[in-house]
Write a protein that holds these residues in place. Structure first.
Motif, PDB file in Angstrom:
ATOM      1  N   PHE A  44       0.824  -1.198   0.000  1.00  0.00           N
ATOM      2  CA  PHE A  44       0.000   0.000   0.000  1.00  0.00           C
ATOM      3  C   PHE A  44       0.866   1.260   0.000  1.00  0.00           C
ATOM      4  CE2 PHE A  44      -1.667   3.312   2.844  1.00  0.00           C
ATOM      5  CZ  PHE A  44      -2.572   3.870   1.956  1.00  0.00           C
ATOM      6  N   LEU A  45       1.832   1.351   0.931  1.00  0.00           N
ATOM      7  CA  LEU A  45       2.667   2.550   0.994  1.00  0.00           C
ATOM      8  C   LEU A  45       3.443   2.746  -0.295  1.00  0.00           C
ATOM      9  CD1 LEU A  45       4.274   2.969   4.539  1.00  0.00           C
ATOM     10  CD2 LEU A  45       2.186   3.941   3.611  1.00  0.00           C
ATOM     11  N   ARG A  46       3.966   1.661  -0.842  1.00  0.00           N
ATOM     12  CA  ARG A  46       4.769   1.774  -2.052  1.00  0.00           C
ATOM     13  C   ARG A  46       3.913   2.104  -3.284  1.00  0.00           C
ATOM     14  NH1 ARG A  46       7.846  -0.664   1.499  1.00  0.00           N
ATOM     15  NH2 ARG A  46      10.118  -0.720   1.189  1.00  0.00           N
ATOM     16  N   CYS A  47       2.649   1.773  -3.240  1.00  0.00           N
ATOM     17  CA  CYS A  47       1.744   2.215  -4.306  1.00  0.00           C
ATOM     18  C   CYS A  47       1.484   3.714  -4.211  1.00  0.00           C
ATOM     19  CB  CYS A  47       0.421   1.460  -4.242  1.00  0.00           C
ATOM     20  SG  CYS A  47       0.464  -0.220  -4.924  1.00  0.00           S
ATOM     21  N   VAL A  48       1.388   4.236  -2.986  1.00  0.00           N
ATOM     22  CA  VAL A  48       1.094   5.656  -2.804  1.00  0.00           C
ATOM     23  C   VAL A  48       2.156   6.523  -3.470  1.00  0.00           C
ATOM     24  CG1 VAL A  48       0.937   7.517  -1.099  1.00  0.00           C
ATOM     25  CG2 VAL A  48      -0.289   5.394  -0.715  1.00  0.00           C
TER      26      VAL A  48
END
Length: 247
Positions: A44-48
């Protein structure tokens, strides 16, 4: 500030890391993302910040869809989003000050980074950030010789060089002892409250999330199973169990 719409990430083998995740984060919020390993937190964080490309969905940051941005426009948007890594991502043989200065590479000339000749004002700001982290006596010490807690503080100082509006912290205390963990979480909360920087912090432990965050987002098998105030987070919520994703 940040609006996620139907964000999904599926791997080539058919397993998923995120499944139709949607929510909003307001300026100045401190959000803890809870879940076991493999729940989708890191993905999730790396998609952001587009370190991982989502399979579908939209990520609006300050009104712009990051998924649709490329090149210079994506780099400009990323400058407003600081990242703090679980394993610090420092250059072990470089001086602490040099590591912090790398956080300004997006806003100075490429030659400054290549020859380590940063503008005096940038160096001064890096020194101030290290002083804020309690590391003003470690400027020329090699980063790899610092303790884990000190290295994570260097990572935070580096992220602050971007003057971020949003900080993403991926398991920032998972390798630290309780004292160092409390120190790092206290620093993140201070940045959030004093600087007005929104923080999204991945954590394993509900107690830490409830102590430092104002809001908790819980993931299980890539899906949101709780989104609400940290004070109302149910102690009996099952965060663990079967997960087929890899995030």
């Amino acid at each position: 500030m940040l609006r996620i719409e139907n964000l999904s990430k599926t791997y080539d083998n058919g397993s998923w890391a995120l499944a139709d995740v949607s929510f909003e984060i307001q300026p100045g919020e401190f959000v803890a993302v809870l879940g076991e390993s493999g729940s989708g937190k890191s993905t999730f964080l790396r998609c952001v910040n587009r370190l991982i490309e989502p399979s579908s969905g939209k990520i609006f940051f300050e009104g712009e869809d990051l998924v649709a941005l490329e090149g210079r426009r994506l780099r400009e948007a990323r400058r407003k989003i600081g990242m703090i890594f679980q394993n610090y991502n420092l250059i072990p043989r470089a001086a602490t000050l040099t590591n912090v200065l790398t956080g300004s590479l997006g806003s100075v000339s490429p030659l400054a980074g290549i020859f380590n000749r940063f503008p005096p004002a940038t160096v001064e700001r890096a020194c101030r950030n290290l002083e804020r982290m309690g590391l003003s006596d470690k400027l020329q010490q090699k980063a790899g010789t610092l303790s884990g807690g000190q290295q994570q503080r260097v990572g935070i100082a580096r992220a602050l060089m971007q003057n971020p509006k949003l900080l993403l912290a991926d398991e920032p205390v998972s390798s630290l002892d309780p004292t160092a963990s409390a120190n790092i979480m206290g620093i993140l909360r201070e940045i959030n409250s004093l600087d007005g920087v929104a923080v999204i912090c991945n954590l394993h432990l509900p107690d830490l999330a409830k102590r430092y965050a104002s809001r908790i987002l819980a993931l299980k098998a890539g899906r949101v199973i709780y989104d609400g105030p940290s004070a109302e987070f149910p102690d009996d919520l099952d965060l663990y169990g079967f997960s087929q994703n890899e995030g």
